[in-house]
Design a protein around this motif. Sequence first.
Motif, PDB file in Angstrom:
ATOM      1  N   SER A 102     -10.092  -1.642   4.208  1.00 48.85           N
ATOM      2  CA  SER A 102     -10.104  -0.471   3.519  1.00 48.85           C
ATOM      3  C   SER A 102      -9.326   0.518   3.990  1.00 48.85           C
ATOM      4  O   SER A 102      -9.242   0.610   5.204  1.00 48.85           O
ATOM      5  CB  SER A 102     -11.394  -0.148   3.060  1.00 48.85           C
ATOM      6  OG  SER A 102     -11.974   0.026   4.228  1.00 48.85           O
ATOM      7  N   TYR A 103      -8.741   1.263   3.501  1.00 52.26           N
ATOM      8  CA  TYR A 103      -7.864   2.495   3.844  1.00 52.26           C
ATOM      9  C   TYR A 103      -8.361   3.796   3.165  1.00 52.26           C
ATOM     10  O   TYR A 103      -8.550   3.893   1.816  1.00 52.26           O
ATOM     11  CB  TYR A 103      -6.402   2.297   3.480  1.00 52.26           C
ATOM     12  CG  TYR A 103      -5.617   1.276   4.026  1.00 52.26           C
ATOM     13  CD1 TYR A 103      -4.959   1.382   5.271  1.00 52.26           C
ATOM     14  CD2 TYR A 103      -5.833   0.032   3.526  1.00 52.26           C
ATOM     15  CE1 TYR A 103      -4.221   0.361   5.715  1.00 52.26           C
ATOM     16  CE2 TYR A 103      -5.028  -1.243   4.108  1.00 52.26           C
ATOM     17  CZ  TYR A 103      -4.180  -0.885   5.294  1.00 52.26           C
ATOM     18  OH  TYR A 103      -3.478  -1.949   5.969  1.00 52.26           O
ATOM     19  N   LEU A 125       0.781  -1.175  -0.144  1.00 53.25           N
ATOM     20  CA  LEU A 125      -0.108   0.041  -0.022  1.00 53.25           C
ATOM     21  C   LEU A 125       1.018   1.298   0.152  1.00 53.25           C
ATOM     22  O   LEU A 125       0.573   2.208  -0.755  1.00 53.25           O
ATOM     23  CB  LEU A 125      -0.763  -0.168   1.268  1.00 53.25           C
ATOM     24  CG  LEU A 125      -1.793   1.088   1.554  1.00 53.25           C
ATOM     25  CD1 LEU A 125      -2.988   1.185   0.587  1.00 53.25           C
ATOM     26  CD2 LEU A 125      -2.127   1.560   2.998  1.00 53.25           C
ATOM     27  N   GLN A 127       2.273   1.833  -3.322  1.00 53.28           N
ATOM     28  CA  GLN A 127       1.334   2.714  -4.611  1.00 53.28           C
ATOM     29  C   GLN A 127       1.106   4.279  -4.095  1.00 53.28           C
ATOM     30  O   GLN A 127       1.197   4.813  -4.879  1.00 53.28           O
ATOM     31  CB  GLN A 127      -0.156   1.850  -4.042  1.00 53.28           C
ATOM     32  CG  GLN A 127      -0.231   0.415  -4.844  1.00 53.28           C
ATOM     33  CD  GLN A 127      -1.438  -0.155  -4.745  1.00 53.28           C
ATOM     34  OE1 GLN A 127      -2.575   0.634  -4.828  1.00 53.28           O
ATOM     35  NE2 GLN A 127      -1.575  -1.334  -4.211  1.00 53.28           N
ATOM     36  N   THR A 128       0.763   4.273  -2.818  1.00 57.63           N
ATOM     37  CA  THR A 128       0.655   5.798  -2.278  1.00 57.63           C
ATOM     38  C   THR A 128       1.785   6.685  -2.510  1.00 57.63           C
ATOM     39  O   THR A 128       1.581   7.775  -3.024  1.00 57.63           O
ATOM     40  CB  THR A 128       0.028   5.917  -1.073  1.00 57.63           C
ATOM     41  OG1 THR A 128       1.168   5.350  -0.081  1.00 57.63           O
ATOM     42  CG2 THR A 128      -1.314   5.200  -0.656  1.00 57.63           C
ATOM     43  N   TYR A 186       2.102   7.340  -6.292  1.00 57.85           N
ATOM     44  CA  TYR A 186       0.910   8.221  -6.601  1.00 57.85           C
ATOM     45  C   TYR A 186       1.250   9.844  -6.237  1.00 57.85           C
ATOM     46  O   TYR A 186       1.304  10.908  -6.898  1.00 57.85           O
ATOM     47  CB  TYR A 186      -0.327   7.924  -6.017  1.00 57.85           C
ATOM     48  CG  TYR A 186      -1.420   8.772  -6.267  1.00 57.85           C
ATOM     49  CD1 TYR A 186      -2.279   8.465  -7.566  1.00 57.85           C
ATOM     50  CD2 TYR A 186      -1.806   9.918  -5.577  1.00 57.85           C
ATOM     51  CE1 TYR A 186      -3.264   9.291  -7.841  1.00 57.85           C
ATOM     52  CE2 TYR A 186      -2.937  10.837  -5.904  1.00 57.85           C
ATOM     53  CZ  TYR A 186      -3.494  10.451  -6.947  1.00 57.85           C
ATOM     54  OH  TYR A 186      -4.773  11.165  -7.400  1.00 57.85           O
ATOM     55  N   GLN A 190      -8.564   9.394  -1.620  1.00 57.94           N
ATOM     56  CA  GLN A 190      -8.818   8.106  -2.347  1.00 57.94           C
ATOM     57  C   GLN A 190      -8.963   6.792  -1.440  1.00 57.94           C
ATOM     58  O   GLN A 190      -8.290   6.705  -0.327  1.00 57.94           O
ATOM     59  CB  GLN A 190      -7.689   7.665  -3.346  1.00 57.94           C
ATOM     60  CG  GLN A 190      -7.726   8.488  -4.410  1.00 57.94           C
ATOM     61  CD  GLN A 190      -6.680   8.147  -5.547  1.00 57.94           C
ATOM     62  OE1 GLN A 190      -6.210   6.873  -5.501  1.00 57.94           O
ATOM     63  NE2 GLN A 190      -6.268   9.037  -6.494  1.00 57.94           N
ATOM     64  N   GLN A 191      -9.963   5.865  -1.619  1.00 57.44           N
ATOM     65  CA  GLN A 191      -9.945   4.784  -0.890  1.00 57.44           C
ATOM     66  C   GLN A 191      -9.309   3.525  -1.554  1.00 57.44           C
ATOM     67  O   GLN A 191      -9.449   3.424  -2.763  1.00 57.44           O
ATOM     68  CB  GLN A 191     -11.526   4.187  -0.909  1.00 57.44           C
ATOM     69  CG  GLN A 191     -11.918   2.749  -0.057  1.00 57.44           C
ATOM     70  CD  GLN A 191     -13.039   2.838   0.432  1.00 57.44           C
ATOM     71  OE1 GLN A 191     -13.794   3.619   0.732  1.00 57.44           O
ATOM     72  NE2 GLN A 191     -13.560   1.578   0.466  1.00 57.44           N
ATOM     73  N   TYR A 192      -8.440   2.653  -0.727  1.00 57.36           N
ATOM     74  CA  TYR A 192      -7.768   1.511  -1.314  1.00 57.36           C
ATOM     75  C   TYR A 192      -8.140   0.497  -0.634  1.00 57.36           C
ATOM     76  O   TYR A 192      -8.506   0.701   0.580  1.00 57.36           O
ATOM     77  CB  TYR A 192      -5.996   1.921  -0.894  1.00 57.36           C
ATOM     78  CG  TYR A 192      -5.665   2.739  -1.711  1.00 57.36           C
ATOM     79  CD1 TYR A 192      -5.587   4.242  -1.649  1.00 57.36           C
ATOM     80  CD2 TYR A 192      -4.533   2.396  -2.990  1.00 57.36           C
ATOM     81  CE1 TYR A 192      -4.881   5.077  -2.272  1.00 57.36           C
ATOM     82  CE2 TYR A 192      -3.673   3.468  -3.458  1.00 57.36           C
ATOM     83  CZ  TYR A 192      -3.912   4.514  -3.516  1.00 57.36           C
ATOM     84  OH  TYR A 192      -3.369   5.399  -4.035  1.00 57.36           O
ATOM     85  N   ASN A 193      -8.522  -0.898  -1.260  1.00 56.44           N
ATOM     86  CA  ASN A 193      -8.966  -1.959  -0.625  1.00 56.44           C
ATOM     87  C   ASN A 193      -8.067  -2.862  -0.728  1.00 56.44           C
ATOM     88  O   ASN A 193      -7.582  -3.210  -1.978  1.00 56.44           O
ATOM     89  CB  ASN A 193     -10.245  -2.402  -1.459  1.00 56.44           C
ATOM     90  CG  ASN A 193     -11.513  -1.259  -1.184  1.00 56.44           C
ATOM     91  OD1 ASN A 193     -11.593  -0.409  -0.139  1.00 56.44           O
ATOM     92  ND2 ASN A 193     -12.115  -0.721  -2.389  1.00 56.44           N
ATOM     93  N   GLN A 194      -8.074  -3.665   0.172  1.00 53.99           N
ATOM     94  CA  GLN A 194      -7.216  -4.872   0.188  1.00 53.99           C
ATOM     95  C   GLN A 194      -8.027  -6.245   0.532  1.00 53.99           C
ATOM     96  O   GLN A 194      -8.979  -6.112   1.226  1.00 53.99           O
ATOM     97  CB  GLN A 194      -5.732  -5.024   1.099  1.00 53.99           C
ATOM     98  CG  GLN A 194      -5.216  -3.699   0.784  1.00 53.99           C
ATOM     99  CD  GLN A 194      -3.730  -3.523   1.451  1.00 53.99           C
ATOM    100  OE1 GLN A 194      -3.597  -4.182   2.654  1.00 53.99           O
ATOM    101  NE2 GLN A 194      -2.514  -3.205   1.062  1.00 53.99           N
ATOM    102  N   SER A 212     -10.462   4.310   7.972  1.00 53.16           N
ATOM    103  CA  SER A 212      -9.482   3.232   7.645  1.00 53.16           C
ATOM    104  C   SER A 212      -9.417   1.997   8.419  1.00 53.16           C
ATOM    105  O   SER A 212      -9.622   2.392   9.876  1.00 53.16           O
ATOM    106  CB  SER A 212      -8.061   3.889   7.661  1.00 53.16           C
ATOM    107  OG  SER A 212      -7.829   5.012   6.789  1.00 53.16           O
TER     108      SER A 212
END
Length: 267
Positions: A255-256, A40, A43-44, A47, A200-204, A160
């Motif tokens: 989710s984050y 994660l 990725q962030t 970005y 933004q929401q990130y899902n794992q 989160s």
Amino acid sequence: MDLTVSDVDKNRIDKSRVDKQAIAGAFGKAAARYDAVAKLQQQTGEYLMKMVQSEDIGNRILDAGCGTGFFSKRWKQKGKRVIALDLAAGMLSHAKGLQAADYYLQGDIENLGLADNSVDVCFSNLAVQWCNELPRVLQEFHRVTRPGGLILFSTLAQGSLWELETAWKHIDDYRHINQFLPLQTIADACQPYRHQIRHQQYNQRYPQLLPLLNSLKGIGATHLHHGRQQGLMTRKRMSALSAAYPKNNGDYLLSYQIVFGVIYCDK
Ligand SMILES: C[S@@+](CC[C@H](N)C(=O)[O-])C[C@H]1O[C@@H](n2cnc3c(N)ncnc32)[C@H](O)[C@@H]1O
């Protein structure tokens, strides 16, 4: 008369303050296996780097809360001179071993030991959520960044890890999850400066609970605030937590809520 901690009534210690020694210890211990699980963060951070369009941003980069130096190295590959700063000695020595930066500094982002206007860009990926006062952190970032320079930061916001928090509520009354700031509070902290923020929401998704919990341990996210209490993770608690966990098609979701900020240092 000077008071020592032992003189202070334990119940009066502010339990909402983060325990920086514990944070440094937990992240230091996680250093060796951190990059393998910190997907994660990678990725962030990528970005966040892309939020700057121009290459003409100057040469001196501060990577504040650098961790293993993953992004210090990315900036170095772009030809920048990088100061890698972190609270955790273990993280810094890992970064040093990888020759991730040009300078290494053990320090606290709420009280930076750097001169005013000494960097062109202050970059901080998923570190400021570990601090006590976001406005204080942004003030420090602003102080050390030169006029015309940029501050780039990302952080976690309220909501989160809600799935894990919900599951724990079925098990005991302790707080197991860090308390993250509401989006509006983060926006308010940026108000004194010309800025831009994105959410933004990130899902794992995990097939089992154990790798999900290990992913949090791997990023050193378990030692949090003073007064945190948490029972031992027995097999019984683990299976109760697993049963209570909200699932989607049998998978465990996490989710984050990520907030990205760019601050323009007009001074
Ligand atoms: C989630 S890691 C992110 C590391 C790195 N920025 C990355 O993107 O991989 C957070 C890092 O912030 C550091 N940290 C936490 N609180 C800090 C503070 N007050 N001052 C400096 N570093 C801090 C931790 O030691 C840890 O290395």
